[in-house]
Design an enzyme around this catalytic site. Structure first.
Site, PDB file in Angstrom:
ATOM      1  N   HIS A 366     -20.631  13.998 -61.932  1.00 13.13           N
ATOM      2  CA  HIS A 366     -20.759  14.978 -60.876  1.00 13.13           C
ATOM      3  C   HIS A 366     -19.768  16.119 -61.010  1.00 13.13           C
ATOM      4  O   HIS A 366     -20.107  17.289 -60.827  1.00 13.13           O
ATOM      5  CB  HIS A 366     -20.596  14.268 -59.534  1.00 13.13           C
ATOM      6  CG  HIS A 366     -21.464  14.891 -58.516  1.00 13.13           C
ATOM      7  ND1 HIS A 366     -20.965  15.618 -57.490  1.00 13.13           N
ATOM      8  CD2 HIS A 366     -22.808  14.956 -58.425  1.00 13.13           C
ATOM      9  CE1 HIS A 366     -21.971  16.080 -56.784  1.00 13.13           C
ATOM     10  NE2 HIS A 366     -23.095  15.693 -57.335  1.00 13.13           N
ATOM     11  N   GLU A 608     -36.633  10.124 -60.315  1.00 11.48           N
ATOM     12  CA  GLU A 608     -35.390   9.810 -61.023  1.00 11.48           C
ATOM     13  C   GLU A 608     -35.371   8.378 -61.532  1.00 11.48           C
ATOM     14  O   GLU A 608     -34.470   7.982 -62.264  1.00 11.48           O
ATOM     15  CB  GLU A 608     -34.188   9.983 -60.079  1.00 11.48           C
ATOM     16  CG  GLU A 608     -34.070  11.356 -59.484  1.00 11.48           C
ATOM     17  CD  GLU A 608     -32.873  11.501 -58.578  1.00 11.48           C
ATOM     18  OE1 GLU A 608     -31.854  12.028 -59.035  1.00 11.48           O
ATOM     19  OE2 GLU A 608     -32.961  11.076 -57.396  1.00 11.48           O
ATOM     20  N   ASP A 632     -30.687  11.609 -63.749  1.00 10.40           N
ATOM     21  CA  ASP A 632     -30.776  10.180 -63.452  1.00 10.40           C
ATOM     22  C   ASP A 632     -31.937   9.532 -64.190  1.00 10.40           C
ATOM     23  O   ASP A 632     -31.830   8.410 -64.662  1.00 10.40           O
ATOM     24  CB  ASP A 632     -30.906   9.950 -61.936  1.00 10.40           C
ATOM     25  CG  ASP A 632     -29.545   9.948 -61.266  1.00 10.40           C
ATOM     26  OD1 ASP A 632     -28.651   9.264 -61.800  1.00 10.40           O
ATOM     27  OD2 ASP A 632     -29.370  10.630 -60.261  1.00 10.40           O
ATOM     28  N   CYS A 679     -35.146  19.701 -61.813  1.00  9.60           N
ATOM     29  CA  CYS A 679     -33.862  20.248 -61.383  1.00  9.60           C
ATOM     30  C   CYS A 679     -32.683  19.577 -62.084  1.00  9.60           C
ATOM     31  O   CYS A 679     -31.540  19.788 -61.724  1.00  9.60           O
ATOM     32  CB  CYS A 679     -33.717  20.143 -59.866  1.00  9.60           C
ATOM     33  SG  CYS A 679     -33.911  18.469 -59.261  1.00  9.60           S
TER      34      CYS A 679
HETATM   35  C1  PEP Z   1     -30.697  14.448 -61.333  1.00  8.12           C
HETATM   36  O1  PEP Z   1     -30.468  13.246 -61.237  1.00  8.12           O
HETATM   37  O2  PEP Z   1     -31.252  14.976 -62.312  1.00  8.12           O
HETATM   38  C2  PEP Z   1     -30.286  15.372 -60.264  1.00  8.12           C
HETATM   39  C3  PEP Z   1     -30.654  16.624 -60.280  1.00  8.12           C
HETATM   40  O3  PEP Z   1     -29.467  14.872 -59.290  1.00  8.12           O
HETATM   41  P1  PEP Z   1     -27.897  14.633 -59.458  1.00  8.12           P
HETATM   42  O4  PEP Z   1     -27.492  15.193 -60.796  1.00  8.12           O
HETATM   43  O5  PEP Z   1     -27.244  15.315 -58.329  1.00  8.12           O
HETATM   44  O6  PEP Z   1     -27.823  13.157 -59.409  1.00  8.12           O
HETATM   45 MG    MG Z   2     -29.843  12.368 -59.337  1.00 10.21          MG
END
Ligand code: PEP
Ligand code: MG
Length: 768
Positions: A366, A608, A632, A679
Site C-alpha cells: 500500500h 479481485e 489482488d 483499476c
Molecule cells: C487491486 O487490488 O488491484 C486494487 C486496485 O485495490 P488495492 O490495490 O487498493 O488493494
Molecule cells: Mg485490492
C-alpha cells in the site's frame, strides 16, 4: 539432551542474544558441547573483500576472530561455499584444497565437517566443526549441523541487513566505498539525495549512531527523558501499591536503582560526551548490558536482561517524543527504513522527499501505491540494505532498475544527473498530451480514469486530463486519523473529490481495510491476513461503519449525481445482495433526512478473487459495472503475497494465467452487457495498458503519474497492432517472454523511454 531439545534451546538463546556476535558465540559454544567436538567455528562472507572471515570460534585461537579470512576459492571453507553443500572429511589435511591458517592453531585437528549457511540461494557463511581424532562425522551430526545452519541463516541475513556486519574485516575509518543494493520498484523515477533513516518509535535496535554537533543539547534531552522515566516508574509503583505484593513491587526499586545517576545514565552520558547523539549512546549502552546478561545461563539474570531492555525502550520513547517534531528533512531527503507505513509517509514534509527505500514490502504494497500516486521514486524489498549505517549517506535511487547506490562515485552521479535531465525533458514532452484524447491512430477511443486517495491526486489527475475517478481509495483518509471519521467529516472529504470531477463519474470504493491496510485505531491481528477479515467482509460485519460511509457518500453527491459505488473483495453473490440492501436503506434514510430525491448511484464490484472471476457472469448480471483489481487478483491467482519481497520475482502481471483470466473477465462481462474497467497498477503501465486495451476493457484507471505516459502510448499504437500483439502473447506460456515481446513492440514504436529509461536496449549507455 535430545538433539531437538538442544536445537530448541539454542534457537531461544540466539533470539535472546543482543547482537549477532553474541549470538554466534552462543552457537559455536553450544554446537561444540552438543557434538562433543573440540572446535566449532563460524566464517561469514565479507562482501567487500569477498572473503570468509572467521567470526566466532570455540576451540581455535580466539585472537584470530575477525583477523583471519579465506578467499572465495580458498581452503575447505571456500570449497563448502562454492559447492553450496556440506563437506565431511576424516583427514582434512590430505585434501588438495586444505589451506592451513597458522594464526588459528588448527593444525592439530584432523577431521572436518563444514556446512554452508544459506539464505535465499546465497551463501552467507560456513559453519565448521573439527576434531583431533581421525573420524568421519556421523549422519546425525551432519543432519544436526544442516538444521542448525538453516535456523541461523535468517539471523545472519537480518544482522547483515541491519549493518551489524559492516566493517568487521575491512580497515576502519576509511572512506565509505560505493555499494549497490537491489530491490523491487515501488514507484518509478530517479533521485539523488541524502538518506534520512526512519525507524519505528521505541525500537532500540534500529537506532543508528549519529555524530552530534551539540552534545549539551543531547545531554539536556537525555536528562529530561531520565526524569520522565523515573516519574513514570514512581507512578507505576504507586498505582500498583494495592494490587501487588511488596516483594513484587521491589522490581520498581530495581528499576530506579538502575536509573540512579551512577548507574546506566552515567554510561550514556559518557558516550554523549564522546560525540554520539543521545539515542545512539543509549542504544549502545543497553546493547552492551544485554550482551553480558546473554552470556549468563541463570534464569533470574535473564529476567534482568528484559528489565534493561524495557528501561532502554522507555527512555528511548521519551527521547523520541522530544526529537520527532524537530526532525530535519533537508531538500532531497531519501527516506529509508526497515518498513515505512503509509501513515508515516503521508505525515512527512512531502515536498522535501526525493525518494523512498525500504527493506521490506513489494511493488504493490500500500505504501508503494501511495508513493506512486505522489510521484516519489520508491524501491522496496531491499532486504540487504544496511539501514543502521546509512543516516545522511549520499544515495542514488534508480527505481527504473530497482537499484540503490550508496556513496556513489562522482562519475555515476554525473551520469545520473544527465539521466534526470533527460527525464525532465521527457516529462516536459509529455505535457503535449494533457489535452489530447486517449485515441489510437486508427480511431479507437479509451477512457482514462485516475485513482485517488489524497487530495493531491485530484489536482494532478485533473491537470492531466483524467475523465473521472476509476478508484477512490476511501480508506486513505481513514488512515490519516486517529479514529474513524464522523459522517460529517466524511461527507466533506467525499464532496471535494466529487465536485472536483463533476460531471465526470467518481467511483468511490467502500472502506477496504484488512490485509496490508491497517487502521492504527482498528488493529486486526491475523495469522493470514490476505485470506482473512478484509474489505467487504469487515464492513458487512460492521453495518454501522458501512452505513455511515454510504450515507456520507450519498449526501456528498447531492446535486452532483456523479457518484458510483464500488465494493471491494467480493467473493460471493450474497455479499452483493447484502450491500445492495444496505444501499437502498441508506438512500431512503438520506432522502428522508435531507428532504431531497436521491438518485441511486451505480453499484459496481471489484474482481479481485478467483471465485469472483469464475462466477463473473452471475455477479456482473446483478450489478451495474465491474472493475478488475488486478493487484489482488494477481496475488490470489498466482498465490504470491503482493507484500512479500521474497516472492516478488514471482509476482508479475505478464503471467499467462493473469492475462488469460483478464481476457475472460472482459468477454464474460460484456456477454451480460456490463461495462468493465480495471483499476489495478497494470492499467498504468504502458506495456500492459496496450494489452488491456486490446482485450476490450472499457476504461483504464491509474495513478496520476502514469496518465500522460499511457495516453502517449495509446495515441501511438494502432488498436489493430495491439490486438495482433495480444493474440501472439496469449499463446505464449512464459511471463518473461511475453514481457520481452511487449517491450520489443514498444521499442519499435520509439517508446522505450516510457518503459525503462535507464536501461536502453540499443545504443544508449546503461550505467553500471
Ligand atoms: C487491486 O487490488 O488491484 C486494487 C486496485 O485495490 P488495492 O490495490 O487498493 O488493494
Ligand atoms: Mg485490492
Amino acid at each position: 539432551m535430545l538433539m531437538l531439545d538442544i536445537l530448541r534451546k539454542l534457537v531461544q538463546d540466539v533470539d535472546n542474544a543482543p547482537n549477532l556476535l553474541a549470538a554466534l558465540d552462543v552457537i559455536v559454544q553450544s554446537v561444540r558441547d552438543a557434538l562433543n567436538t573440540e572446535v566449532c567455528s563460524i566464517y561469514l562472507l565479507d562482501e567487500r573483500s569477498n572473503r570468509y572471515v572467521l567470526m566466532a570460534t570455540h576451540g581455535l585461537n580466539p585472537n584470530a576472530v575477525g583477523n583471519v579470512s579465506l578467499g572465495f576459492s580458498e581452503g575447505l571453507v571456500g570449497l563448502v561455499g562454492q559447492r553450496e553443500e556440506l563437506i565431511n572429511l576424516e583427514d582434512a589435511a590430505s585434501h588438495p584444497r586444505f589451506h592451513y591458517l597458522p594464526e588459528t592453531g588448527e593444525d592439530r585437528y584432523n577431521s572436518f565437517l563444514g556446512v554452508p549457511i544459506m539464505n535465499r540461494r546465497k551463501v552467507l557463511g560456513v559453519l565448521v566443526v573439527q576434531q583431533q581424532e581421525k573420524r568421519r562425522f556421523g549422519e546425525s551430526e551432519e543432519a544436526f549441523l544442516v538444521t542448525l545452519s538453516a535456523q541461523i541463516s535468517g539471523v545472519v541475513a537480518h544482522a547483515r541487513a541491519l549493518g551489524q556486519l559492516e566493517n568487521l574485516h575491512a580497515p576502519k575509518g576509511g572512506v565509505a566505498s560505493p555499494r549497490i543494493f537491489h530491490g523491487v520498484a515501488g514507484a518509478s523515477g530517479i533521485a539523488i539525495g541524502r538518506a534520512v533513516v526512519i525507524y519505528p518509535p521505541a525500537d532500540l535496535e534500529s537506532v543508528p549512531d549519529r555524530v552530534t554537533e551539540d552534545p549539551a543539547n543531547e545531554l539536556q534531552q537525555f536528562n529530561q527523558a531520565l526524569m520522565g522515566v523515573r516519574n513514570e516508574i514512581q507512578q507505576l509503583d504507586t498505582k500498583m501499591a494495592t494490587s501487588l505484593m511488596p516483594e513484587e513491587r521491589a522490581l520498581f526499586e530495581v528499576y530506579l536503582r538502575m536509573l540512579d545517576d551512577n548507574a546506566l545514565p552515567a554510561e550514556v552520558i559518557e558516550r554523549i560526551h564522546a560525540g554520539n547523539w543521545a539515542q545512539g549512546a543509549l542504544r549502545s549502552v543497553i546493547d552492551e548490558h544485554m550482551q553480558s546478561f546473554a552470556a549468563m545461563d541463570d534464569p533470574y539474570l535473564r529476567e534482568r536482561m528484559a528489565d534493561v531492555r524495557d528501561l532502554g525502550r522507555r527512555l528511548l520513547a521519551h527521547l523520541q517524543q522530544q526529537t520527532t517534531p524537530n526532525r530535519d528533512f533537508p531538500e532531497s531527503s531519501i527516506l529509508i527504513g526497515e518498513d515505512i507505513s503509509t501513515a508515516t509517509l503521508v505525515d512527512m514534509p512531502l515536498e522535501n522527499i526525493a525518494a523512498i527505500v525500504t527493506m521490506t514490502g513489494a511493488a504493490n504494497s500500500h505504501m508503494a501505491i501511495v508513493a506512486r500516486a505522489l510521484g516519489i521514486p520508491t524501491v522496496v524489498g531491499v532486504s540487504e540494505l544496511p539501514v543502521g549505517n546509512l543516516d545522511d549517506a549520499e544515495m542514488i535511487v534508480d527505481a527504473y532498475q530497482s537499484r540503490v547506490y550508496v556513496h556513489p562515485s562522482r562519475e555515476l552521479r554525473k551520469r545520473y544527473k544527465e539521466i534526470i535531465k533527460e527525464e525532465r525533458q521527457l516529462v516536459a514532452g509529455l505535457d503535449a498530451y494533457r489535452d489530447l484524447p486517449a485515441e489510437t491512430p486508427d480511431g479507437h477511443r479509451m477512457t482514462l480514469y485516475v485513482n485517488t486517495g489524497l487530495m493531491a491526486d485530484v489536482a494532478r489527475g485533473r491537470e492531466r486530463g483524467a475523465e473521472g475517478v476509476g478508484l477512490y481509495r476511501s480508506e486513505i483518509p481513514f488512515m490519516l486519523r486517529d479514529r474513524f471519521p464522523s459522517e460529517e467529516e466524511q461527507r466533506n472529504i467525499y464532496r471535494q473529490q466529487l465536485s472536483a470531477f463533476a460531471p465526470y463519474p467518481v467511483t468511490m470504493r467502500m472502506l477496504d481495510i484488512g490485509g496490508d491496510k491497517d487502521l492504527p485505531y482498528f488493529p486486526i491481528d491475523e495469522v493470514n491476513p490476505a485470506l482473512g477479515w478484509r474489505g467487504i467482509r469487515i464492513t458487512l460485519d460492521h453495518p454501522e461503519i458501512f452505513m455511515v460511509q454510504m450515507r456520507a457518500m450519498l449526501k456528498a453527491a447531492i446535486g452532483l449525481n456523479n457518484l458510483q459505488i464500488l465494493l471491494p473483495m467480493i467473493s460471493s453473490v450474497f455479499e452483493i445482495e447484502e450491500a445492495q440492501h444496505l444501499l437502498l436503506r441508506a438512500v431512503s434514510e438520506v432522502q428522508e433526512e435531507e428532504k431531497v430525491t436521491i438518485q441511486t448511484p451505480k453499484l459496481g464490484i471489484m474482481i479481485e478473487v478467483p471465485s469472483a472471476l469464475i462466477q463473473i457472469k452471475d455477479l456482473a448480471s446483478i450489478v451495474d459495472f465491474v472493475s478488475v483489481g488486478s493487484n489482488d487478483l494477481t496475488q490470489y491467482l498466482l498465490a504470491v503475497d503482493r507484500n512479500n519481497s521474497r516472492v516478488a520475482d514471482l509476482y508479475t502481471p505478464y503471467h499467462p494465467a493473469v492475462l488469460r483470466a483478464l481476457q475472460y473477465v472482459v468477454t464474460e462481462a460484456h456477454a451480460v452487457g456490463k461495462p468493465v474497467g480495471i483499476c489495478g497498477e497494470m492499467a498504468g503501465d504502458p506495456g500492459t495498458a496496450i494489452l488491456l486495451m486490446a482485450m476490450g476493457f472499457d476504461s483504464l484507471g491509474m495513478s496520476a503519474s502514469n496518465l500522460l505516459k499511457v495516453r502517449k502510448v495509446l495515441r501511438t499504437i494502432p488498436l489493430t497492432n495491439a490486438k495482433e500483439l495480444l493474440n501472439e502473447v496469449l499463446a505464449i506460456d512464459n511471463a518473461a517472454v511475453i514481457r520481452s515481446m511487449v517491450e520489443l513492440e514498444l521499442n519499435k514504436l520509439g517508446l522505450w523511454d516510457l518503459v525503462r529509461p535507464t536501461q536502453k536496449p540499443v545504443g544508449g549507455k546503461v550505467p553500471a
